[in-house]
Design an enzyme around this catalytic site. Structure first.
Site, short mmCIF file in Angstrom:
data_model
loop_
_atom_site.label_atom_id
_atom_site.label_comp_id
_atom_site.label_asym_id
_atom_site.label_seq_id
_atom_site.Cartn_x
_atom_site.Cartn_y
_atom_site.Cartn_z
N ASP A 65 0.84 -1.19 0.00
CA ASP A 65 0.00 0.00 0.00
C ASP A 65 0.89 1.25 0.00
O ASP A 65 2.08 1.20 0.32
CB ASP A 65 -0.88 -0.01 1.24
CG ASP A 65 -2.18 0.74 1.05
OD1 ASP A 65 -2.31 1.46 0.05
OD2 ASP A 65 -3.08 0.58 1.90
N GLU B 102 3.05 5.29 -3.64
CA GLU B 102 3.11 6.43 -4.58
C GLU B 102 4.47 7.13 -4.60
O GLU B 102 4.89 7.56 -5.66
CB GLU B 102 2.02 7.45 -4.24
CG GLU B 102 0.63 6.98 -4.57
CD GLU B 102 0.08 5.96 -3.58
OE1 GLU B 102 0.36 6.04 -2.37
OE2 GLU B 102 -0.59 5.02 -4.03
N ASP C 195 -8.48 3.49 -3.56
CA ASP C 195 -9.64 3.59 -2.67
C ASP C 195 -10.84 4.19 -3.39
O ASP C 195 -11.23 5.34 -3.15
CB ASP C 195 -9.28 4.43 -1.44
CG ASP C 195 -8.15 3.80 -0.63
OD1 ASP C 195 -7.88 2.60 -0.84
OD2 ASP C 195 -7.55 4.50 0.20
#
Length: 424
Positions: free
Chosen positions: A35, A38, A112
């Site tokens: 997760d 980025e 998400d």
């Protein structure tokens, strides 16, 4: 800020893997959900501010290299695990990606997303754009991740509960025909039995498509083999296979799943039909009903609550297995669905499923060819071998023919070429 490392540095990547190995991999964890790759240095900050926080990197200024962070992060884990245990397949799921991500055994999901019907529709084109960009393994949170309060607070029998269940049923149908099939999200709980009680149409539909996904594993695994060996992609915009038909150029809500199946998700509440375009140059069979449709036109098709419109291209050969509970179960005896009307072929790919021996040639292929003129299916000699491969198997050849009842021919196959005539 200190929670993120400089993944552009070879030494930092090695240190990161050493920590993963010590705390997780050595204890039996062998798949990675990465997760925030980025990297999410400061949630909801502007991209420019994130870049300023991150500069400099070992490769150069983050204003130039920021977007590639997920790629080099995946590289460190992939190379680290393979150096530690070369025979154990790497699997990474990462929230962000960059061109070339697939070389590190990495899939990307779309983050998400919300739980609205328009969010579901947007995922169809999102997956197709990923595939066309060259990244074959894409997935999404079936049902959406960020849940509307009305669904969180929905009471049994309420309209919100009815909509929540139908949304999940329809999204599940679509998800079963993505490269990775996975449900995930915030409360309410996402297990099938928590979404709807046994016997409810949503429950029945989700169970049906879960079983169908496993039954199709011989086909899906062969598509994965095509992806590795032939630079294929599993989820395919219609324009990729039917580009000569200009009508396919702007269709973003139906697609091919491999060469044989056309998937047409339903993404409107209470819809029990939808318009489907059938590409020209071939004809189609409805997977569930066997109805035959000629190509080159758009028609409104039935889409009852429990079923999503799914069509098979004429000339398709579809290898199907049993209703297994895990991919560790061998799919030895197969049903070979032959959709007659024109010549066709498909190559079944198999290997050990858990290691990298296929990189050194430890795999097998079986080519199936159908000749319309002779109404005959030819199963070629098996090519290649690997440890534990099936030596003898039963093939049930199911013949699907326009205007006729389905018939079945059952044959034994021991790796040597055989031919099967269509059963009347």
């Amino acid at each position: 800020i200190g929670g993120f490392y400089d993944a552009y540095s070879e030494g930092a990547r090695k240190l990161f893997w050493d920590q993963l190995n010590e705390k997780l991999y050595s204890k039996g964890i062998d798949a990675w959900w990465m997760d925030a790759s980025e990297p999410d240095i400061l949630s909801n900050a502007s991209m420019q501010y994130r870049k300023e926080l991150m500069t400099p990197t070992a490769l150069g200024p983050s204003v130039e290299y920021f977007n590639a962070y997920a790629l080099v992060n995946a590289q460190g884990i992939y190379e680290g695990q393979r150096s530690t245990n070369p025979n154990n397949r790497v699997f990474l799921l990462t929230r962000s990606g960059f061109a070339g991500l697939q070389r590190y055994s990495t899939a990307t999901w779309s983050g998400d997303i919300g739980t609205r019907w328009e969010d579901m529709k947007a995922q169809i084109s999102a997956g197709l754009n990923f595939a066309m960009s060259g990244i074959p393994y894409w997935t999404m949170d079936i049902g959406g991740f960020c849940v509307e309060k009305r669904y969180e607070n929905a009471k049994e029998g309420s309209e919100d509960m009815k909509e929540w269940r139908e949304l999940n049923a329809r999204w599940f149908q679509f998800g079963a025909f993505c490269p990775l099939f996975r449900s995930h999200g915030q409360y309410p709980y996402r297990e099938i039995y928590n979404i709807a009680p046994e016997g409810h149409p949503a429950y029945n539909s989700m169970v049906h498509y879960t079983k169908l996904r496993y039954q199709m594993m011989p086909y899906i695994y062969s598509l994965a083999g095509m992806t590795y060996f032939n630079d294929y992609t599993i989820m395919r915009a219609l324009v990729m296979d039917f580009g000569k038909d200009a009508a396919t150029h702007n269709i973003s809500d139906q697609y091919m799943f491999g060469p044989n199946l056309m998937v047409c998700p339903v993404y409107q509440y209470k819809a029990i039909s939808r318009d489907v375009y059938f590409p020209a140059g071939t004809n189609w069979y409805n997977y569930d009903t066997g109805e035959y449709v000629t190509g080159g036109k758009s028609i409104k098709v039935s889409a009852p609550y429990e079923r999503m419109p799914l069509f098979v291209q004429e000339g398709s050969i579809l290898p199907m297995g049993n209703d297994i509970q895990t991919t560790k179960e061998a799919q030895t005896d197969l049903t070979i669905k032959v959709y007659t009307g024109k010549n066709g072929e498909f190559t079944l790919y198999e290997d050990e499923g858990v290691n990298y021996n296929y990189e050194n040639g430890a795999y097998s292929t079986i080519k199936f060819s159908y000749d319309e003129a002779s109404q005959q299916l030819t199963v070629d000699d098996i090519k290649g071998e690997y440890a534990g491969m099936a030596k003898d198997r039963i093939l049930k050849v199911e013949w699907i023919t326009k205007g006729k009842k389905n018939t079945i021919s059952e044959v034994k196959y021991s790796g040597k070429k055989i031919s099967v005539k269509r059963a009347e």
